[in-house]
Design a protein around this motif. Structure first.
Motif, PDB file in Angstrom:
ATOM      1  N   MET A 172       0.509   2.207   4.259  1.00  0.00           N
ATOM      2  CA  MET A 172       0.415   0.737   4.201  1.00  0.00           C
ATOM      3  C   MET A 172      -1.031   0.295   4.448  1.00  0.00           C
ATOM      4  N   ALA A 173      -1.679   0.979   5.415  1.00  0.00           N
ATOM      5  CA  ALA A 173      -3.064   0.606   5.719  1.00  0.00           C
ATOM      6  C   ALA A 173      -3.934   0.818   4.489  1.00  0.00           C
ATOM      7  N   THR A 223       8.849  -6.450   7.508  1.00  0.00           N
ATOM      8  CA  THR A 223       7.825  -7.370   6.988  1.00  0.00           C
ATOM      9  C   THR A 223       6.631  -6.580   6.469  1.00  0.00           C
ATOM     10  N   VAL A 224       6.232  -5.582   7.234  1.00  0.00           N
ATOM     11  CA  VAL A 224       5.075  -4.780   6.822  1.00  0.00           C
ATOM     12  C   VAL A 224       5.396  -4.075   5.495  1.00  0.00           C
ATOM     13  N   ALA A 225       6.592  -3.523   5.441  1.00  0.00           N
ATOM     14  CA  ALA A 225       6.975  -2.806   4.222  1.00  0.00           C
ATOM     15  C   ALA A 225       6.970  -3.741   3.030  1.00  0.00           C
ATOM     16  N   ASN A 226       7.537  -4.934   3.237  1.00  0.00           N
ATOM     17  CA  ASN A 226       7.550  -5.897   2.138  1.00  0.00           C
ATOM     18  C   ASN A 226       6.146  -6.322   1.773  1.00  0.00           C
ATOM     19  N   GLY A 227       5.300  -6.507   2.806  1.00  0.00           N
ATOM     20  CA  GLY A 227       3.903  -6.866   2.538  1.00  0.00           C
ATOM     21  C   GLY A 227       3.272  -5.805   1.669  1.00  0.00           C
ATOM     22  N   GLY A 228       3.495  -4.539   2.036  1.00  0.00           N
ATOM     23  CA  GLY A 228       2.938  -3.428   1.258  1.00  0.00           C
ATOM     24  C   GLY A 228       3.476  -3.425  -0.151  1.00  0.00           C
ATOM     25  N   LEU A 229       4.749  -3.711  -0.301  1.00  0.00           N
ATOM     26  CA  LEU A 229       5.347  -3.690  -1.633  1.00  0.00           C
ATOM     27  C   LEU A 229       4.789  -4.817  -2.493  1.00  0.00           C
ATOM     28  N   GLU A 260      -4.817   8.974   3.147  1.00  0.00           N
ATOM     29  CA  GLU A 260      -6.006   8.119   3.101  1.00  0.00           C
ATOM     30  C   GLU A 260      -7.274   8.865   2.671  1.00  0.00           C
ATOM     31  N   GLU A 261      -7.315  10.173   3.000  1.00  0.00           N
ATOM     32  CA  GLU A 261      -8.548  10.910   2.687  1.00  0.00           C
ATOM     33  C   GLU A 261      -8.704  11.151   1.186  1.00  0.00           C
ATOM     34  N   MET A 262      -7.635  10.929   0.423  1.00  0.00           N
ATOM     35  CA  MET A 262      -7.721  11.116  -1.026  1.00  0.00           C
ATOM     36  C   MET A 262      -8.100   9.784  -1.684  1.00  0.00           C
ATOM     37  N   PRO A 263      -9.052   9.793  -2.601  1.00  0.00           N
ATOM     38  CA  PRO A 263      -9.362   8.518  -3.268  1.00  0.00           C
ATOM     39  C   PRO A 263      -8.102   7.985  -3.976  1.00  0.00           C
TER      40      PRO A 263
END
Lengths: 270, 174
Positions: A129-130, B3-9, B57-60
């Motif tokens: 998500m981040a 909420t976070v999941a929906n935000g991400g979606l 995260e380390e992968m572009p």
């Protein structure tokens, strides 16, 4: 894969534009002796240019609708999965058929095993998500910055208003200063000055740019916005400029008054 | 968390808008028909949503996205191999409008030559050229994607270009 030979390395460097001037000259001399090599390079340059300009086709509008439907389904699925998990936990705790001891043991076991898995799952989701949020933030910023360049005045104002709520960033402040100095619409310039109060507070370069802009701006609205910005940022170097402005008969009365008030406010703070 | 999941979606919508067109063109240039290319873009995003936990995260991000796109392509190839050379009139005319009639004809002809040469290029060479020069992925991103060094990517791109050059200029001379 075979290691590239010297000619390949040179051709690659030529296409990348990474040859030094000396290497380029040496290469030119070599090609003067070798027309086939020159032709090879010319063909490669021609080909890469054509390839790089292959037209981009437009997908149909239907794609986005399909995607949005899929997204809704995924959201529902996510919500249902969470709902089912909650419902299961509740049903275990309210189970009548099970002996309390066995129920407690089962729950403890479930918590023990489940917690590790959930924690790992949660961590992974947080990371993902981040990354998504960061990607979105960057996308939004790029969109907003490009809006400052090529959209209508109202869109540019909108972009400035959104940018000022973000984090201070060199690219954003540079774009806002550019807007402040060169946007053709007064209201957009005023908004940029106001945004810079929020974003440029700690940045001496922004204060310098506001001071310079104050001398150059001709529109009374922008002049007032800049006076307010410099006072809000407690920029004491503005005192002498403001005093001069308060005496300048060519300026509008309201600007002179604002400059006088600004100068005395800043002086008082000294 | 909901909420976070929906935000991400919801954020995925922005990603879709940003990458729909490049991915569509990637598939199109790989030789798939328009409809298949549209379907494949949907498959990519279906997998983005499904496997979003696997993103590291380390992968572009683009390397991850195009890795998915390559998997979708491999699955499509396994089912059915397409090469649909688009007829000439589908070459985008708006790009050409700025040129004179003679220039337009020459331009259209050159593009048609190029497309025919691309159709003859081995799949892995066409793919690496599209990724680097058409999709504008950096060598580092493609290195992540292919699991090799940047230097290797650079050489592979160059050799693919050389191969394409041979095909292109042979066709042009015919």
């Amino acid at each position: 894969m075979n290691t590239p030979d010297q000619t390949e390395n040179w051709l690659m460097a030529w296409l990348d534009g990474s040859l030094t001037e000396a290497q380029r000259r040496a290469w030119e001399e070599k090609m003067a002796q070798d027309p086939a090599l020159r032709q090879q390079l010319e063909e490669l340059v021609h080909l890469t240019r054509t390839f790089d300009h292959l037209p981009q086709e437009q997908p149909s509008g239907e794609g986005e609708m399909r995607f949005l439907r899929m997204l809704e389904q995924e959201k529902q699925h996510t919500a249902e999965t969470q709902g089912t998990f909650k419902a299961r936990v509740v049903s275990i705790f309210s189970g009548r058929g099970m002996e309390w001891g066995a129920a407690a043991a089962a729950v403890l076991l479930l918590i023990g095993v489940g917690f590790g898995w959930l924690w790992q799952h949660y961590q992974t989701q947080q990371m993902e998500m981040a990354a998504l949020r960061e990607e979105v933030k960057q996308t939004q910023r790029i969109l907003l910055l490009s809006m400052l360049e090529k959209s209508s005045a109202s869109e540019r104002i909108q972009a400035v208003n959104v940018l000022k709520t973000g984090e201070p960033d060199r690219r954003v402040t540079d774009a806002l200063l550019q807007t402040l100095n060169f946007d053709e619409v007064v209201n957009v310039r005023v908004k940029a000055a106001q945004a810079l109060i929020q974003l440029g507070g700690e940045n001496p370069a922004v204060k310098d740019a506001l001071l310079n802009s104050l001398k150059a701006q001709k529109s009374p609205e922008v002049q007032i916005a800049l006076i307010d910005a410099l006072v809000a940022l407690e920029e004491k170097r503005a005192v002498s400029s403001l005093q001069k402005m308060s005496q300048d008969k060519q300026l509008m009365k309201i600007v002179r008054q604002r400059a006088a008030v600004g100068a005395s406010t800043l002086r008082y703070e000294l | 968390m909901g909420t976070v999941a929906n935000g991400g979606l919801d954020a995925a919508t922005i990603l879709f808008r940003r990458y729909q067109k490049p991915l569509f063109n990637f598939f199109l240039r790989l030789g798939f028909e328009r409809q298949s290319s549209e379907d494949m873009v949907q498959s990519v995003f279906e997998r983005v949503l499904k496997y979003r936990q696997t993103y590291r995260e380390e992968m572009p991000f683009r390397a991850w996205l195009y890795q998915i796109a390559r998997n979708v392509k491999a699955d499509a190839h396994a089912k059915q191999k397409h090469w649909d050379t688009e007829p000439l009139d589908t070459v985008r005319l708006d790009v050409l409008e700025q040129y004179s009639i003679e220039q337009q004809m020459a331009e259209t002809e050159t593009l048609a030559h190029l497309e025919r040469s691309m159709a003859k290029l081995p799949g892995d060479q066409l793919e690496i050229l599209l990724l680097t020069r058409h999709q504008k992925l950096k060598y580092a991103e493609v290195a992540h994607l292919l699991g090799c060094s940047e230097g290797t990517v650079k050489v592979k791109v160059f050799r693919a270009l050389q191969q394409l050059r041979t095909l292109f200029f042979t066709l042009e001379k015919q």
